[in-house]
Write a protein that holds these residues in place. Structure first.
Motif, PDB file in Angstrom:
ATOM      1  N   ILE A  21      -2.357   7.355  11.001  1.00  0.00           N
ATOM      2  CA  ILE A  21      -2.911   5.743  11.109  1.00  0.00           C
ATOM      3  C   ILE A  21      -3.820   6.067  12.454  1.00  0.00           C
ATOM      4  O   ILE A  21      -3.260   6.003  13.490  1.00  0.00           O
ATOM      5  N   GLY A  22      -5.110   6.221  12.257  1.00  0.00           N
ATOM      6  CA  GLY A  22      -5.873   6.200  13.690  1.00  0.00           C
ATOM      7  C   GLY A  22      -6.166   4.738  13.913  1.00  0.00           C
ATOM      8  O   GLY A  22      -5.866   3.634  13.673  1.00  0.00           O
ATOM      9  N   PRO A  23      -6.915   4.529  15.146  1.00  0.00           N
ATOM     10  CA  PRO A  23      -7.347   3.243  15.869  1.00  0.00           C
ATOM     11  C   PRO A  23      -8.105   2.521  14.894  1.00  0.00           C
ATOM     12  O   PRO A  23      -7.729   0.933  14.818  1.00  0.00           O
ATOM     13  N   LYS A  24      -8.948   3.088  14.081  1.00  0.00           N
ATOM     14  CA  LYS A  24      -9.700   2.182  13.144  1.00  0.00           C
ATOM     15  C   LYS A  24      -8.924   1.448  11.983  1.00  0.00           C
ATOM     16  O   LYS A  24      -8.929   0.305  11.698  1.00  0.00           O
ATOM     17  N   THR A  25      -8.146   2.570  11.203  1.00  0.00           N
ATOM     18  CA  THR A  25      -7.179   2.076  10.488  1.00  0.00           C
ATOM     19  C   THR A  25      -5.992   0.840  10.914  1.00  0.00           C
ATOM     20  O   THR A  25      -5.610   0.061  10.125  1.00  0.00           O
ATOM     21  N   SER A  27      -6.372  -0.929  13.501  1.00  0.00           N
ATOM     22  CA  SER A  27      -7.278  -2.421  13.566  1.00  0.00           C
ATOM     23  C   SER A  27      -7.488  -2.960  12.163  1.00  0.00           C
ATOM     24  O   SER A  27      -7.083  -4.481  12.221  1.00  0.00           O
ATOM     25  N   ARG A  28      -7.735  -2.518  11.035  1.00  0.00           N
ATOM     26  CA  ARG A  28      -7.933  -2.879   9.773  1.00  0.00           C
ATOM     27  C   ARG A  28      -6.604  -3.424   9.280  1.00  0.00           C
ATOM     28  O   ARG A  28      -6.469  -4.531   8.542  1.00  0.00           O
ATOM     29  N   LEU A  29      -5.453  -2.720   9.509  1.00  0.00           N
ATOM     30  CA  LEU A  29      -4.136  -3.119   9.004  1.00  0.00           C
ATOM     31  C   LEU A  29      -3.782  -4.300  10.016  1.00  0.00           C
ATOM     32  O   LEU A  29      -3.213  -5.193   9.339  1.00  0.00           O
ATOM     33  N   ALA A  30      -3.966  -4.254  11.220  1.00  0.00           N
ATOM     34  CA  ALA A  30      -3.637  -5.606  12.065  1.00  0.00           C
ATOM     35  C   ALA A  30      -4.425  -6.857  11.297  1.00  0.00           C
ATOM     36  O   ALA A  30      -3.554  -8.006  11.419  1.00  0.00           O
ATOM     37  N   PHE A  31      -5.639  -6.721  11.220  1.00  0.00           N
ATOM     38  CA  PHE A  31      -6.263  -7.840  10.747  1.00  0.00           C
ATOM     39  C   PHE A  31      -5.992  -8.226   9.319  1.00  0.00           C
ATOM     40  O   PHE A  31      -6.137  -9.632   9.027  1.00  0.00           O
TER      41      PHE A  31
END
Length: 201
Positions: A21-25, A27-31
């Protein structure tokens, strides 16, 4: 200047710690979690908490369990004469999906890795050897179903040296598994054929 509220930043940071899980993924999961109904988010939080509080290791094979014995070790329908040795609980799932194996398991929880200071004493090898010795006569075959990688070879050689003196029939998975791969990523047909075609070491 902070753009996101601190709880969201913290959630992204925690998700980013997960493997693959990188930073972009993250962020997507968090949102995604933020948009989900509160009940669903709380169910996820409870599931994570329950895993940490209630999942432990089976006292016999060291697979994941929510009791003293895992479902395999507590089953009366499994063939106790065949013992399949794997590196990781995910390998058990991969093998079970083939529907070709009905024996027992022993999970090492890794492989010998001198570069990272992981020796035989850091794995469940002593427990495996004791298990085979204590069940001489009942355990007829031990399958070394370790990952077909260069890193796992020293573990297979070590186990062979330790177990060959017990007189148990030692086998390993047939070729056909991709070199350097992990069992958990092998497709069911390839893994099924590797089980069927296992050979004596």
């Amino acid at each position: 200047m902070k753009i996101l509220p601190e709880p969201i930043t913290r959630l992204i940071d925690e998700l980013n710690k997960l493997p693959t899980i990188g930073p972009k993924t993250a962020s997507r999961l968090a949102f995604y979690i933020l948009r989900e109904p509160k009940d669903d988010a709380e169910a996820l939080a409870r599931a994570i908490r329950d895993v940490k509080e209630h999942v432990t290791y089976c006292s016999v094979c060291y697979n994941l369990s929510d009791g003293e014995l895992c479902t395999v070790c507590s089953s009366k329908e499994r063939d106790r004469s065949v013992l399949c040795v794997v590196e990781d609980p995910l390998d058990v799932l991969a093998i079970e999906k083939t529907h070709e194996f009905s024996g027992m398991y022993h999970i090492l929880h890794g492989h010998i890795d001198p570069l990272n200071n992981v020796g035989p004493e850091d794995l469940r090898i002593r427990e495996l050897i004791n298990r085979v010795k204590l069940n001489t006569g009942e355990i007829k075959e031990v399958i070394l179903a370790l990952n077909p990688s260069v890193e796992s070879r020293p573990t297979a050689h070590y186990l062979h040296r330790q177990l060959v003196t017990t007189g148990v029939h030692l086998t390993q998975l047939a070729t056909g598994l991709p070199a350097g791969g992990d069992l958990e990523y092998a497709d069911e047909i390839t893994l099924s054929n590797a089980l069927k075609g296992r050979r004596t070491i």
